[in-house]
Design a protein around this motif. Sequence first.
Motif, PDB file in Angstrom:
ATOM      1  N   GLU A 884      47.218  30.051  41.413  1.00 22.61           N
ATOM      2  CA  GLU A 884      47.866  31.221  40.803  1.00 22.61           C
ATOM      3  C   GLU A 884      46.917  32.004  39.915  1.00 22.61           C
ATOM      4  OE1 GLU A 884      51.587  32.108  37.787  1.00 22.61           O
ATOM      5  OE2 GLU A 884      51.715  30.370  39.113  1.00 22.61           O
ATOM      6  N   ASN A 885      46.086  31.321  39.161  1.00 28.71           N
ATOM      7  CA  ASN A 885      45.153  32.022  38.263  1.00 28.71           C
ATOM      8  C   ASN A 885      44.163  32.895  39.052  1.00 28.71           C
ATOM      9  OD1 ASN A 885      46.302  31.006  35.924  1.00 28.71           O
ATOM     10  ND2 ASN A 885      44.975  29.174  35.917  1.00 28.71           N
ATOM     11  N   GLN A 886      43.694  32.415  40.193  1.00 25.39           N
ATOM     12  CA  GLN A 886      42.772  33.220  41.015  1.00 25.39           C
ATOM     13  C   GLN A 886      43.474  34.480  41.517  1.00 25.39           C
ATOM     14  OE1 GLN A 886      40.466  31.276  44.065  1.00 25.39           O
ATOM     15  NE2 GLN A 886      40.561  29.294  43.003  1.00 25.39           N
ATOM     16  N   VAL A 887      44.750  34.346  41.824  1.00 23.54           N
ATOM     17  CA  VAL A 887      45.500  35.498  42.300  1.00 23.54           C
ATOM     18  C   VAL A 887      45.663  36.512  41.182  1.00 23.54           C
ATOM     19  CG1 VAL A 887      47.698  36.285  43.229  1.00 23.54           C
ATOM     20  CG2 VAL A 887      46.696  34.122  44.024  1.00 23.54           C
ATOM     21  N   LEU A 888      45.967  36.012  39.977  1.00 24.60           N
ATOM     22  CA  LEU A 888      46.122  36.927  38.841  1.00 24.60           C
ATOM     23  C   LEU A 888      44.828  37.642  38.528  1.00 24.60           C
ATOM     24  CD1 LEU A 888      48.348  34.680  36.529  1.00 24.60           C
ATOM     25  CD2 LEU A 888      49.030  36.800  37.670  1.00 24.60           C
ATOM     26  N   ASP A 889      43.705  36.899  38.652  1.00 30.62           N
ATOM     27  CA  ASP A 889      42.400  37.524  38.371  1.00 30.62           C
ATOM     28  C   ASP A 889      42.057  38.617  39.385  1.00 30.62           C
ATOM     29  OD1 ASP A 889      42.095  35.865  36.228  1.00 30.62           O
ATOM     30  OD2 ASP A 889      40.867  34.392  37.330  1.00 30.62           O
ATOM     31  N   SER A 890      42.604  38.542  40.577  1.00 25.92           N
ATOM     32  CA  SER A 890      42.262  39.516  41.621  1.00 25.92           C
ATOM     33  C   SER A 890      43.083  40.796  41.548  1.00 25.92           C
ATOM     34  CB  SER A 890      42.471  38.868  43.004  1.00 25.92           C
ATOM     35  OG  SER A 890      43.851  38.639  43.233  1.00 25.92           O
ATOM     36  N   LEU A 891      44.183  40.792  40.703  1.00 25.47           N
ATOM     37  CA  LEU A 891      45.087  41.936  40.711  1.00 25.47           C
ATOM     38  C   LEU A 891      44.416  43.219  40.222  1.00 25.47           C
ATOM     39  CD1 LEU A 891      48.365  40.258  39.419  1.00 25.47           C
ATOM     40  CD2 LEU A 891      47.798  40.934  41.758  1.00 25.47           C
TER      41      LEU A 891
END
Length: 954
Positions: A884-891
Amino acid sequence: MPLSRRGRGSRLAGSRAATSNLPRATALSPKSAGRGALSISHAQLLTRRRHSSEQVPPESEPRADFRSGKWLQEPATGDARDSRQALRARMSSKHRICSQEEVVIPCAYDSDSESVDLELSNLETIKKGSSSIELTDLDIPDIPGLHCEPLSHSPRHLTQQDPLSEAIVEKLIQSIQKVFNGELKGELEKLKFLGDLSSLSQALPYDETAKSFIHSHIADIVHTLNVLVQEERPHSLSSSVRQEVFVTIADLSYQDVHLLLGSEDRAELFSLTIKSIITLPSVRTLTQIQEIMPNGTCNTECLYRQTFQAFSEMLQSLVVKDPHLENLDTIIKHLDPWLQSVKDHERERATASMAQILKCLSKHLNLKLPLRFQRLGHLVALMALLCGDPQEKVAEEAAEGIHSLLHITLRLKYITHDKKDQQNLKRALTKCREFLELHSSAAKCFYNCPFRIAQVFEGFLDSNELCQFIMTTFDTLKNLKHPCIQRSAGELLLTLAKNTESQFEKVPEIMGVICAQLSIISQPRVRQQIINTVSLFISRPKYTDIVLSFLLCHPVPYNRHLAEVWRMLAVELPSTTWILWRLLRKLQKCHNEPAQEKMAYVAVAATDALYEVFLGNRLRAATFRLFPQLLMTLLIQIHHSIGLTMSDVDIPSGLYTEQEVPSEVTPLCFAMQATKTLLLRTCCLQEFNIMEKNKGWALLGGKDGHLQGVFLLANALLERNRLLAQKVMYLLVPLLNRGNDKHKLTSAGFFVELLRSPVAKRLPSIYSVARFKDWLQDGNHLFRILGLRGLYNLVGHQEMREDIKSLLPYIVDSLRETDEKIVLSAIQILLQLVRTMDFTTLAAMTRTLFSLFGDVRSDVHHFSVTLFGAAIKSVKNPDKKSIENQVLDSLVPLLLYSQDENDAVAEESRRVLTICAQFLKWKLPQEVYSKDPWHIKPTEAGTICRFFVLQGEN
């Protein structure tokens, strides 16, 4: 009154001649006539002889017939008081030519106890120490018309001669010595000198003074005779000096004083005497000259016959006591150019002389080992070709000569054959006997049938003699005046090559003559016969590489004659594949060598040879059978040739001495034209057109586009001819690790494209996936590209995916490459496998992909975003919290790149942003999907920012 020099023996010699039953007679040497003191001046005697000859009208003389010997018939009776006239009774008196008495062939007695008698009755005893040998004289067939005659039975030896007194010998020596110290003036003085010399030769066996004088003055005698011959008119015949010179030389030869053999001055005299008689105008011309300018002293035609007969006897005198056949070798050497003369009458005289020599020798074979006859193959070929001469007389004389030569050869081979070759000789003798049994007359069967001579003699000629035969036959092809001789030569070559190809040892020399002579052979039939001879050699495994190596050592592009050889090769079907394969191997060996500073010349020559072979289409079946090997080898040659000129080729020294290499010729153009011709000859027209339409040839020959050209051709082949493509794929499996880098790259490029074929899934992984693993770690980035491309093609086969998943760590590592093609290839593979990845690999891949967001390479940026979105969608529920953190960083990056100036990147960023929102269970405002720039609509940007701030607080 002292005895006339030749009076006593003349009557006895004549009576012996009358009873001789030899079928072909030649004149009796003056040596056999008795000689006495000179009581009448030479001037008176010669004048009397001249006047007597005027009494014979020309029409009473018989027509010359060199074959039957009838023109030699003349009486042996004469006036004993006239020593000179008695001496020349059979030659000088014209009214005696018409007599029915026959003159015998001269023959010296045999005083050599160590000589080997080769008569049929004594053949058994020749090898009496070899009791184990089964071959006997019974195996040697008798030749019709020829029988050996012991030398001791010659009429010459039955003629008793009274010795000359010391006074006469002294007087003769003084007379001859005066000539050495002065000069000869006029015909009578010349004739007197020659007569004295002949008379003195009679005393050599028993008079040491005469012997010492003759041997100590050989150089003077040779010089004087040389001068006498040179002083004779070269284009007319009006005196008997030539005739007397020949007789004198013969007399001395019978006493083992050889004026024509040995030193350089003697060889010069030999050549001069031959030239003086052979180059005389034809008898018809001589007669016409006499009619225009009559000298009133002699009949020219009659004098010519006598002179020629004396000449023939002179030559025979050299061979009747020739135990090692060295003299025969010398005679052949001097007669050789005249046997090949373009003038009919010269060729006729030389052939008649040789025929008489061979017949004389065949009747009196008396040899000693070691035999030194070095020109048997040459002589057989010459006489065989003359048997097909357009002049009937020449052909008949040659047939008689080859008839006698066969008789000689049978006995020579019997005495010299090796124990190990006994069976071969026996087979040859059996074949010869069977052949002769089919023909009642051996001479007639050879007439106008040169190929029969090859059939009969081939079993008796060793490898060196066979080479002589071939070389001589080719040499006669230069005779452009007589097309029939060229045809005979072609038939001879083909017949001999078919029957004896396994015995040839000097094939390169033979090929050299062929290549040199092709340019002067104009008749299509003969040219094809010569090419058929080359085809015969090249189709025999023993000689294939030898012939190919020789043909490849010529300037490229090949001239039209050598090109014709390549195009017109005519070999049997089983041999076509072998020949093409060996030619192909010449080229492949160059590719297997480490990279050199210069390209091997044989690579360029072999490529041009393949082009000519394809163009001729004579090896069509082999071309289809070897298509995979041919195509790949030529593609590899193209790769090696890119950017090279002929100056980059290691050209053998002296190869282009006569012409400079054309500037437009390059190694690449040879390889290109060969490849194109191969496709057309193997019915790959659609593949050819695909290459044409897509500029495939330019790609293939480009430094940067070569692999793209290979891919295009491989795909075209797979699309249009799947079966052929599969054959190529199977061929490439063992070739991928062979040769240098260019070899491997081209092979690998073609191989990886063919993996799209359904057959590829049958390949064991060791030949595909395992190999690609090595390539992914190779230091050459091109191999890493090919490894990834191969994996991409294999991914299309579901059965192969499990094996490919083992390489995922290497594929993910490829995302960090600086080469755009590698990164994009890796992304394409990962897109196919992302749904089946384990979470660890997936997480590692997303971290790497995140680093590619914003890459200056637009395609890398685009497809890395695409793969990131696919990866997020592939995360399973249990693992969502971890990523989830990687996804948030990509937003935020995705939101920013949705405004990228590259529409494709912007669109893909918005799409993946939606995937991420769904992953987080967010609902994005509609303003996110607006394509308008934010700086134009700041309210939309504010709405988006408030949404993300709010989500962050939650």
